[in-house]
Design a protein around this motif. Structure first.
Motif, PDB file in Angstrom:
ATOM      1  N   ALA A 200       0.827  -1.209   0.000  1.00 44.11           N
ATOM      2  CA  ALA A 200       0.000   0.000   0.000  1.00 44.11           C
ATOM      3  C   ALA A 200       0.862   1.261   0.000  1.00 44.11           C
ATOM      4  O   ALA A 200       0.617   2.201  -0.765  1.00 44.11           O
ATOM      5  N   VAL A 201       1.878   1.275   0.847  1.00 41.16           N
ATOM      6  CA  VAL A 201       2.749   2.449   0.933  1.00 41.16           C
ATOM      7  C   VAL A 201       3.615   2.580  -0.321  1.00 41.16           C
ATOM      8  O   VAL A 201       3.900   3.690  -0.790  1.00 41.16           O
ATOM      9  N   HIS A 203       3.046   2.232  -3.355  1.00 48.11           N
ATOM     10  CA  HIS A 203       2.455   2.881  -4.527  1.00 48.11           C
ATOM     11  C   HIS A 203       2.692   4.394  -4.523  1.00 48.11           C
ATOM     12  O   HIS A 203       2.412   5.060  -5.528  1.00 48.11           O
ATOM     13  N   PRO A 206      -0.161   8.791  -1.133  1.00 52.08           N
ATOM     14  CA  PRO A 206      -0.579   8.919   0.272  1.00 52.08           C
ATOM     15  C   PRO A 206      -2.086   9.023   0.467  1.00 52.08           C
ATOM     16  O   PRO A 206      -2.622   8.490   1.447  1.00 52.08           O
ATOM     17  N   THR A 209      -3.505   5.379   0.403  1.00 53.79           N
ATOM     18  CA  THR A 209      -2.827   4.304   1.118  1.00 53.79           C
ATOM     19  C   THR A 209      -3.806   3.413   1.874  1.00 53.79           C
ATOM     20  O   THR A 209      -3.731   2.178   1.796  1.00 53.79           O
TER      21      THR A 209
END
Length: 256
Positions: A200-201, A203, A206, A209
């Protein structure tokens, strides 16, 4: 009384000795360093493409070649690093990254893929209401939505989003990263939690996320329950089909 064994038949002791000499699969020698290197290659490639493209005014469309290269090439090169790490310091990608498959993987992948797709659709609607439609959209959707692309380029972006991108991301996060975590003798649950969070991070969006965390859970679950990568690849591809269609329609100017 049992008849005598034919000449040349090994004794029971010899059979045991021979079987004990069967070569064991060696533990791979790559770990977190390989994953970090792959991520560095990904980021540096994206930076290089951006620098080579030069400054682009906010009112100008991004050149089509830059859109394709910046989307596809960094991930492909990072995946190449992952595969190369398993070849040079392990047993190859099939064994080290869990690429062996069975029909169970297909069934689990489809079940969790469609379940994840349903969860994703609901999560996207909720997230869009919380943060706004623009912040809920992916960076790629924002880029292709701002300009119309030729059919050939639009199809390439669709196929990448739907099929190729998920394969590469699974090899990186639930293949290379998962294997690095397992090498430390951490539990499968630790591998699930860490790979999901880093996915998630990683990518680098923010605003999305938390949404990506929700999307990644069913995909990671497919990897967890089968112990192999094909199930999570299938689940990821199913989950990406609807976004891929959306990108195709936006890039053709059919849907805005």
């Amino acid at each position: 009384m049992n008849p005598p064994d034919p000449p040349g038949t090994p004794s029971q002791e010899e059979v045991v000795d021979l079987s004990s000499q069967a070569p064991a699969v060696r533990t791979h020698r790559w770990g977190f360093g390989a994953f970090v290197l792959a991520q560095v290659v990904l980021v540096l490639t994206a930076v290089f493409i951006s620098a080579a493209a030069g400054p682009i005014a906010a009112t100008e469309p991004i050149p089509q070649l830059v859109v394709v290269l910046a989307t596809v090439l960094p991930v492909l090169l990072a995946t190449g690093v992952a595969v190369l790490a398993t070849v040079l310091r392990g047993n190859g990608p099939v064994l080290d990254l869990g690429l062996r498959w069975s029909w169970q993987d297909v069934r689990v992948g489809f079940k969790l893929g469609f379940a994840g797709l349903a969860v994703t659709c609901v999560a996207v609607v909720i997230w869009a209401k919380l943060v706004g439609q623009d912040n809920a959209s992916s960076a790629l959707s924002s880029v292709v939505g701002a300009q119309r692309l030729p059919v050939s380029v639009a199809v390439v972006m669709f196929l990448y989003t739907w099929l190729l991108g998920p394969v590469c991301e699974e090899l990186l996060y639930r293949g290379l990263l998962w294997g690095a975590i397992e090498r430390l003798r951490w539990s499968r649950w630790a591998a699930l939690v860490l790979s999901t969070a880093i996915f998630a991070v990683g990518h680098l969006e923010p605003q999305r996320t938390l949404l990506l965390l929700v999307i990644a859970i069913p995909i990671g679950w497919a990897r967890l329950v089968t112990g192999r990568l094909p199930a999570s690849i299938i689940a990821h591809q199913i989950n990406n089909f609807v976004p891929g269609v959306g990108i195709l329609l936006m890039s053709l100017g059919i849907w805005t």
